[in-house]
Scaffold this active site. Structure first.
Site, PDB file in Angstrom:
ATOM      1  N   GLU A   1     -25.112  25.504   4.877  1.00 54.59           N
ATOM      2  CA  GLU A   1     -24.723  24.148   4.474  1.00 54.59           C
ATOM      3  C   GLU A   1     -23.720  23.552   5.463  1.00 54.59           C
ATOM      4  O   GLU A   1     -23.735  22.349   5.727  1.00 54.59           O
ATOM      5  CB  GLU A   1     -24.104  24.199   3.064  1.00 54.59           C
ATOM      6  CG  GLU A   1     -25.148  24.492   2.004  1.00 54.59           C
ATOM      7  CD  GLU A   1     -24.606  25.250   0.807  1.00 54.59           C
ATOM      8  OE1 GLU A   1     -23.898  26.265   1.014  1.00 54.59           O
ATOM      9  OE2 GLU A   1     -24.886  24.849  -0.322  1.00 54.59           O
TER      10      GLU A   1
ATOM     11  N   ARG B   1     -18.090  18.631   2.119  1.00 54.04           N
ATOM     12  CA  ARG B   1     -19.107  18.719   1.085  1.00 54.04           C
ATOM     13  C   ARG B   1     -18.585  17.971  -0.145  1.00 54.04           C
ATOM     14  O   ARG B   1     -17.475  18.244  -0.618  1.00 54.04           O
ATOM     15  CB  ARG B   1     -19.335  20.177   0.720  1.00 54.04           C
ATOM     16  CG  ARG B   1     -20.357  20.340  -0.365  1.00 54.04           C
ATOM     17  CD  ARG B   1     -20.465  21.772  -0.761  1.00 54.04           C
ATOM     18  NE  ARG B   1     -21.600  21.943  -1.631  1.00 54.04           N
ATOM     19  CZ  ARG B   1     -22.006  23.112  -2.081  1.00 54.04           C
ATOM     20  NH1 ARG B   1     -21.371  24.204  -1.723  1.00 54.04           N
ATOM     21  NH2 ARG B   1     -23.044  23.197  -2.879  1.00 54.04           N
TER      22      ARG B   1
ATOM     23  N   HIS C   1     -27.228  21.264  -4.748  1.00 52.97           N
ATOM     24  CA  HIS C   1     -27.551  22.184  -3.642  1.00 52.97           C
ATOM     25  C   HIS C   1     -28.347  21.496  -2.538  1.00 52.97           C
ATOM     26  O   HIS C   1     -29.075  22.143  -1.776  1.00 52.97           O
ATOM     27  CB  HIS C   1     -28.349  23.422  -4.140  1.00 52.97           C
ATOM     28  CG  HIS C   1     -27.523  24.378  -4.946  1.00 52.97           C
ATOM     29  ND1 HIS C   1     -28.006  25.013  -6.079  1.00 52.97           N
ATOM     30  CD2 HIS C   1     -26.250  24.808  -4.789  1.00 52.97           C
ATOM     31  CE1 HIS C   1     -27.063  25.785  -6.580  1.00 52.97           C
ATOM     32  NE2 HIS C   1     -25.978  25.685  -5.817  1.00 52.97           N
TER      33      HIS C   1
ATOM     34  N   ARG D   1     -23.170  30.501 -15.626  1.00 57.80           N
ATOM     35  CA  ARG D   1     -23.697  29.317 -16.324  1.00 57.80           C
ATOM     36  C   ARG D   1     -25.020  29.661 -17.008  1.00 57.80           C
ATOM     37  O   ARG D   1     -25.815  30.430 -16.476  1.00 57.80           O
ATOM     38  CB  ARG D   1     -23.919  28.177 -15.330  1.00 57.80           C
ATOM     39  CG  ARG D   1     -22.631  27.540 -14.859  1.00 57.80           C
ATOM     40  CD  ARG D   1     -22.877  26.544 -13.752  1.00 57.80           C
ATOM     41  NE  ARG D   1     -22.358  27.018 -12.482  1.00 57.80           N
ATOM     42  CZ  ARG D   1     -22.629  26.490 -11.303  1.00 57.80           C
ATOM     43  NH1 ARG D   1     -23.440  25.447 -11.205  1.00 57.80           N
ATOM     44  NH2 ARG D   1     -22.110  26.990 -10.206  1.00 57.80           N
TER      45      ARG D   1
ATOM     46  N   ASN E   1     -15.310  22.675   2.674  1.00 59.65           N
ATOM     47  CA  ASN E   1     -16.046  22.737   1.409  1.00 59.65           C
ATOM     48  C   ASN E   1     -15.053  23.232   0.355  1.00 59.65           C
ATOM     49  O   ASN E   1     -14.784  24.426   0.259  1.00 59.65           O
ATOM     50  CB  ASN E   1     -17.225  23.699   1.580  1.00 59.65           C
ATOM     51  CG  ASN E   1     -18.018  23.891   0.302  1.00 59.65           C
ATOM     52  OD1 ASN E   1     -17.645  23.395  -0.756  1.00 59.65           O
ATOM     53  ND2 ASN E   1     -19.105  24.625   0.410  1.00 59.65           N
TER      54      ASN E   1
END
Ligand code: ADP
Length: 402
Positions: free
Chosen positions: A380, A94, A182, A242, A9
């Site tokens: 994940e 990913r 996500h 963010r 990832n």
């Protein structure tokens, strides 16, 4: 099939990795770790299946100017030593953006890479690093089968309405849509829900993935119906750095009245806003929780207020709510944030068991709560490992939930 699956990832400044034996990829990985601070002050951390820390003592020195390209070959050598007799037989990556084409993982080949290159403008901060990692592994081990697993795929089940902006039709046709992100995390939660909720797992569930990046997904039948992130990973919830959803008029004002360039606005919205911007102290929730500064408290309050509002809006997309799931760094560990968000949702019938919440228990709702509230650690990498094994063995598509 024997051997091991490598999961990578690659982010802008970090590289997460894990290795799963093919024979039992539903168990924790043999090795899991991360190189953070790539390009500035690299820090290596890894542990084995028992949780014991592993050292980077066989690899070359990690210098500030070591980039991903220079790191991947020695990392592969280091991993070979850690996994002993096993051989890596495939790598899963990913990849943030799969556009409209991919509703599941896909085997890497030249045609796929060309398609994914064309999606770089849709995710300029993430996609190039994901693709660079695939190319770097190809160079290091040319014959190794590789699989791309997309953060957008899980949301391809959404209705056209849920994906649309109220913009002129030609822009929608061009691909300016709400893609959502996500997805690998939501996929993992969707698969594990039945073991927590039984039949209610297929009801109306909202998953709150609250990490440094944060989003929510409304599910029915364990499929994505709506999500808070949109065209980019900037939309929706307030995050570490963010801003989340913002009146687009603010962007116009910054350009027209303050003369800011696109690059300056991008840096402002992606890196200087959110918890960091509001608190002026940190993007890190744990750090803000231990600060007595009024602005730290205000940043946490705004994060929770915005999260509750987003959750209520998403509930409308699934005609109500049976369960809330908290996951990722903040969702799994911050009793304060969970309690604050749920306080805003008392009117929906959400009631917490305070003691269970403080212990980060798997179920944190009070017995008289109308809505189940769960804390489920996400994984994940496990989703990527399973998808890679399936594609390697010739099964196409996303592993079915459950
Ligand atoms: P990323 O999006 O980088 O994968 P993570 O899922 O690791 O992020 O989440 C990182 C966030 O989780 C940080 O804001 C961190 O402070 C927060 N966090 C981790 N542990 C705790 C804790 N015990 N209390 C509050 N926040 C925590």
């Amino acid at each position: 099939m024997t051997g091991a699956i490598l999961v990578l990832n690659a982010g802008s400044s970090s590289l997460k990795f894990a290795v799963y034996p093919v024979a039992d990829d539903k168990k924790p990985p043999l090795v899991r770790g991360k190189i953070a601070g790539i390009g500035s002050a690299p820090v290596f951390s890894a542990h084995d299946r028992t949780g014991q820390a592993l050292r980077w003592d066989k690899g070359p020195p990690l210098c500030p100017d070591t980039d991903h390209d220079a790191l991947i070959p020695p990392l592969l050598d280091w991993l070979k030593i850690q996994i002993g007799d096993l051989t890596i037989i495939a790598a899963g990556h990913r990849v943030v953006h799969g556009g409209r084409d991919f509703d599941g993982p896909a085997r890497v080949n030249d045609a796929l890479m060309a398609k994914l290159d064309r999606l770089v403008p849709l995710a300029p901060l993430h996609q190039p690093h994901n693709l660079a990692a695939i190319r770097c592994v190809s160079r290091a081990v040319p014959d190794l089968p590789q699989v791309a697993c997309f953060d957008t795929s899980f949301h391809r089940t959404q209705s056209p309405l849920a994906q649309m902006f109220a913009l002129p039709r030609e822009l929608t046709d061009e691909g300016i849509l709400r893609y959502g992100f996500h997805g690998l995390s939501y996929d993992y939660i969707a698969r594990t829900l039945p073991s927590h909720l039984g039949d209610r797992a297929n009801g109306r569930v909202i998953v709150a993935h609250l990490g440094n990046g944060a989003s929510m997904c409304a599910m029915k039948g364990r499929r994505s119906v709506a999500t808070s992130m949109g065209f980019t990973a900037l939309d929706g919830l307030m995050m570490g750095q963010r801003c989340g959803a913002l009146d687009p008029g603010v962007v116009l004002y910054l350009m027209q009245q303050k003369g800011m360039s696109a690059a300056e606005i991008s840096q402002l919205l992606y890196e200087r806003s959110g918890l960091l911007g509001v608190s002026g102290i940190s993007n890190d929730m744990a750090a803000l929780q231990s600060s007595a500064a009024p602005r730290a408290k205000e940043a946490i309050a705004l994060f929770c207020y915005r999260a509750a509002g987003e959750l209520a809006q998403l509930a409308a997309s699934i005609d109500g709510l049976d369960a809330i799931v908290f996951t990722a760094g903040i969702g799994e560990n911050s009793a304060l944030v969970r309690a604050r968000i749920c306080d805003h949702l008392l009117w929906m019938g959400v009631r917490l068991d305070t003691a269970a919440n403080v212990r980060n228990a798997p179920r944190i709702n009070a017995v008289w709560s109308e809505i189940d509230v769960l804390v489920i650690p996400t994984d994940e990498e496990a989703v990527i490992a399973q998808a890679t094994r399936m594609i390697k063995s010739g099964v196409s598509g996303r592993p079915s939930p459950g």
